[in-house]
Design an enzyme around this catalytic site. Structure first.
Site, PDB file in Angstrom:
ATOM      1  CB  CYS A  23      31.357  -0.771 -15.732  1.00  0.00           C
ATOM      2  SG  CYS A  23      30.311  -1.297 -17.052  1.00  0.00           S
TER       3      CYS A  23
HETATM    4  P1  NAD Z   1      33.287  10.236 -14.218  1.00  0.00           P
HETATM    5  O1  NAD Z   1      32.605   9.839 -13.248  1.00  0.00           O
HETATM    6  O2  NAD Z   1      34.547  10.738 -14.200  1.00  0.00           O
HETATM    7  O3  NAD Z   1      32.738  10.951 -15.539  1.00  0.00           O
HETATM    8  C1  NAD Z   1      31.409  10.505 -16.055  1.00  0.00           C
HETATM    9  C2  NAD Z   1      30.633  11.706 -16.665  1.00  0.00           C
HETATM   10  O4  NAD Z   1      30.175  12.494 -15.622  1.00  0.00           O
HETATM   11  C3  NAD Z   1      31.514  12.464 -17.678  1.00  0.00           C
HETATM   12  O5  NAD Z   1      30.675  12.872 -18.943  1.00  0.00           O
HETATM   13  C4  NAD Z   1      31.847  13.442 -16.841  1.00  0.00           C
HETATM   14  O6  NAD Z   1      32.201  14.739 -17.595  1.00  0.00           O
HETATM   15  C5  NAD Z   1      30.416  13.901 -15.955  1.00  0.00           C
HETATM   16  N1  NAD Z   1      30.672  14.721 -14.768  1.00  0.00           N
HETATM   17  C6  NAD Z   1      31.978  14.796 -14.039  1.00  0.00           C
HETATM   18  N2  NAD Z   1      31.635  15.631 -12.809  1.00  0.00           N
HETATM   19  C7  NAD Z   1      30.105  16.051 -13.300  1.00  0.00           C
HETATM   20  C8  NAD Z   1      29.341  16.792 -12.398  1.00  0.00           C
HETATM   21  N3  NAD Z   1      29.786  17.493 -11.315  1.00  0.00           N
HETATM   22  N4  NAD Z   1      28.224  16.974 -12.797  1.00  0.00           N
HETATM   23  C9  NAD Z   1      27.681  16.498 -13.871  1.00  0.00           C
HETATM   24  N5  NAD Z   1      28.537  15.664 -14.792  1.00  0.00           N
HETATM   25  C10 NAD Z   1      29.731  15.340 -14.157  1.00  0.00           C
HETATM   26  O7  NAD Z   1      33.767   8.350 -15.029  1.00  0.00           O
HETATM   27  P2  NAD Z   1      34.487   8.232 -16.180  1.00  0.00           P
HETATM   28  O8  NAD Z   1      36.144   8.195 -15.907  1.00  0.00           O
HETATM   29  O9  NAD Z   1      34.220   9.125 -17.505  1.00  0.00           O
HETATM   30  O10 NAD Z   1      34.149   6.768 -16.423  1.00  0.00           O
HETATM   31  C11 NAD Z   1      34.590   5.525 -15.993  1.00  0.00           C
HETATM   32  C12 NAD Z   1      33.576   5.061 -14.687  1.00  0.00           C
HETATM   33  O11 NAD Z   1      32.345   4.731 -15.506  1.00  0.00           O
HETATM   34  C13 NAD Z   1      34.148   3.928 -14.050  1.00  0.00           C
HETATM   35  O12 NAD Z   1      33.904   4.047 -12.570  1.00  0.00           O
HETATM   36  C14 NAD Z   1      33.446   2.966 -14.599  1.00  0.00           C
HETATM   37  O13 NAD Z   1      33.308   1.505 -13.913  1.00  0.00           O
HETATM   38  C15 NAD Z   1      32.133   3.474 -14.834  1.00  0.00           C
HETATM   39  N6  NAD Z   1      31.162   2.725 -15.837  1.00  0.00           N
HETATM   40  C16 NAD Z   1      29.821   2.313 -15.390  1.00  0.00           C
HETATM   41  C17 NAD Z   1      29.192   1.548 -16.446  1.00  0.00           C
HETATM   42  C18 NAD Z   1      28.011   0.790 -15.924  1.00  0.00           C
HETATM   43  O14 NAD Z   1      26.910   0.819 -17.117  1.00  0.00           O
HETATM   44  N7  NAD Z   1      27.740   0.771 -14.580  1.00  0.00           N
HETATM   45  C19 NAD Z   1      29.646   1.650 -17.845  1.00  0.00           C
HETATM   46  C20 NAD Z   1      30.724   2.302 -18.272  1.00  0.00           C
HETATM   47  C21 NAD Z   1      31.399   2.852 -17.106  1.00  0.00           C
END
Ligand code: NAD
Length: 481
Positions: free
Chosen positions: A283
């Protein structure tokens, strides 16, 4: 590897519908790494109910005793450090060095909050009446839903689980489906450490059902989410409407400004480490180098050389691993095409890598574009792959305006030998983390972490003391004697 089960109410249980799913090695997708429960809403609800049943006892367990559970958890993780590192590499694709660093971070986080659990206190104030003790204490917020992404699949769970448990909150966790193995490893360690039944629960399966049920359950009091903006914004609205405490930590479009006074070689090393480390799947990854025109050409040459020196491949002999899934690889390749069509110049990279030691893995070349305008999609949207855009600017004012002209604000850095410019930048950039002469990625575990603007709900920070704030509520007590 044996099929992994959910951990609910202190028991290792199968999903009630009896369904499972497999994860694959992104460096060799034909290899199955793990088999996990494909849980449904009933499984998720049962876990929240188990947490709710454990809530009062855990809240009343003395802080040092809760800390002792975390310390023993850290010790069990440490005993399995090598195994967890290997699993992280095979399931998520990080190089062995990167995976080892992340597992080590998770262990340190548990040790850190083990000590913090002793310090949970409050504040004493002078009362306006005689014979009065007036003070505020911190009480646990209640059952916490934890939703975590795949890109730091053990460190992010650790920096939510450890402060929640230290604060006295029972937890229900739904990790990303793509790489849940090391998160399950934390619950194995918690189990061995003797965490009381129902205090720590993990349920694997799709976020859209399992995560949604955990968040929406009436017994859930707080929601801590890390992931993409689209999902995070939806979850924030849902949880906030239901009156739940919620934090969402989201994506980034992180810049490094290269000043006219910068050492160009040093700047290229810093930018390349931020852009291509962990395959750009951080991120806080640097995706925009905003470069003063005086040093632009020399910087570009140096950063292209850095990118071309990176050896891509699986495991422990290479500098950069694969993307986590085929769809992430395809998304990166699409952005490369979009950037080319927008008019950016492809300086190096741009292709996926196949055959030889790449096999059918999801490998892509470290990629550098020049001639990027800040309003191009490649400069505005999170790519989440090893792609760097170089943007040329005339002076500091334009560099700052360009850095700030995005919807995100997670991490930013400047490479400069001008002290005044450096100080101005860290004060003026709209970003939760701002660094001087360092890469945008990487942050110590005892400092607050969170974004500005579209990178965060800006409600509570994670890590350090701030990590405990989210899981506690202040209560003011008057004692007239
Ligand atoms: P994602 O949003 O696709 O998924 C994140 C989590 O949400 C997963 O566990 C997924 O199963 C869950 N999820 C998906 N739909 C949902 C719903 N409708 N209800 C509840 N939960 C749901 O993200 P990803 O692809 O796993 O991760 C990458 C993203 O995370 C990137 O955008 C990255 O920048 C961000 N990120 C942010 C930080 C930070 O601290 N700011 C750190 C790491 C990653």
């Amino acid at each position: 590897m044996a099929t992994k089960r959910n951990y609910v109410g202190g028991e290792w249980v199968e999903a009630t519908a009896g369904e499972t799913y497999d994860t694959a090695n992104p460096a060799d997708p034909s290899e199955t790494v793990g088999t996990y429960q494909r849980s449904d809403r009933d499984d998720a609800a049962a876990a929240v109910e188990a947490a709710a049943a454990a809530r009062d006892d855990w809240a009343n367990t003395p802080g040092p005793e809760r800390g002792a559970v975390l310390r023993r958890t850290a010790q069990h993780l440490e005993e399995n450090q090598e195994e967890l590192t290997e699993l992280l590499t095979r399931e998520e694709g990080k190089t062995t060095a990167e995976a080892g660093g992340e597992v080590g971070r998770a262990i340190d986080i548990f040790y850190y909050y083990a000590e913090k659990a002793r310090e949970l206190g409050g504040s004493v104030k002078a009362a306006s009446s005689p014979n009065t003790n007036l003070y505020a204490i911190r009480v646990p917020v209640g059952v916490a839903a934890l939703i975590t992404p795949w890109n730091y699949p053990i460190a992010i769970p650790a920096w939510k689980i450890a402060p929640a448990l230290a604060a006295g909150c029972p937890i229900v966790h739904n990790p990303a489906t793509v790489a849940p193995g090391v998160a399950v490893g934390i619950y194995e360690a918690l189990d061995e450490a003797g965490v009381p039944d129902g205090v720590a629960n993990i349920v694997t399966g799709p976020g859209s059902t399992v995560g949604d049920e955990i968040i929406g359950h009436e017994a859930t009091d707080a929601v801590s989410f890390t992931g993409s903006g689209g999902v995070g914004e939806m979850i924030y609205e849902q949880a906030a409407t239901e009156g739940k405490r919620v934090q969402t930590e989201l994506g980034g479009k992180n810049p490094t400004v290269v000043s006219s006074s910068a050492d160009v070689e040093e700047a290229a090393e810093i930018v390349a480490a931020g852009a291509f480390g962990v395959t750009g799947q951080a991120c806080t990854a640097c995706s925009r180098a905003i470069v003063h025109t005086d040093v632009h050409d020399d910087f570009l040459e140096a950063v292209v050389a850095e990118a071309e020196a990176i050896e891509v491949g699986p495991g422990d002999e290479f500098d950069m691993g694969p993307q986590v899934t085929e769809s992430e690889l395809e998304s990166t390749l699409e952005y490369i095409e979009v950037a080319t069509n927008e008019g950016a110049t492809l300086e190096t990279g741009g292709e996926s890598l196949e055959g030889g030691h790449y096999g059918d893995g999801y490998f892509v070349e470290p990629t550098v574009f020049s001639g990027v305008e800040n309003d191009y999609r490649i400069a505005q949207e999170e790519v989440f792959g090893p792609v760097l855009s170089v943007i040329e600017v005339a002076d500091y004012e334009e560099a700052l305006a360009t850095a700030n002209d995005v919807d995100f604000g997670l991490s930013a850095s400047i490479v400069t030998n001008d002290h005044t410019e450096a100080e101005r930048f860290v004060n003026e950039v709209e970003s939760g983390v701002a660094k001087i002469n360092a890469k945008t990625t990487g942050l110590e575990l005892h400092v607050p972490f969170g974004g500005f603007k579209g990178s965060s709900s800006e409600t509570w920070r994670e890590q350090g003391d701030a990590g405990l704030d989210f899981y506690t509520i202040e209560k003011t007590i008057y004692d007239f004697y």
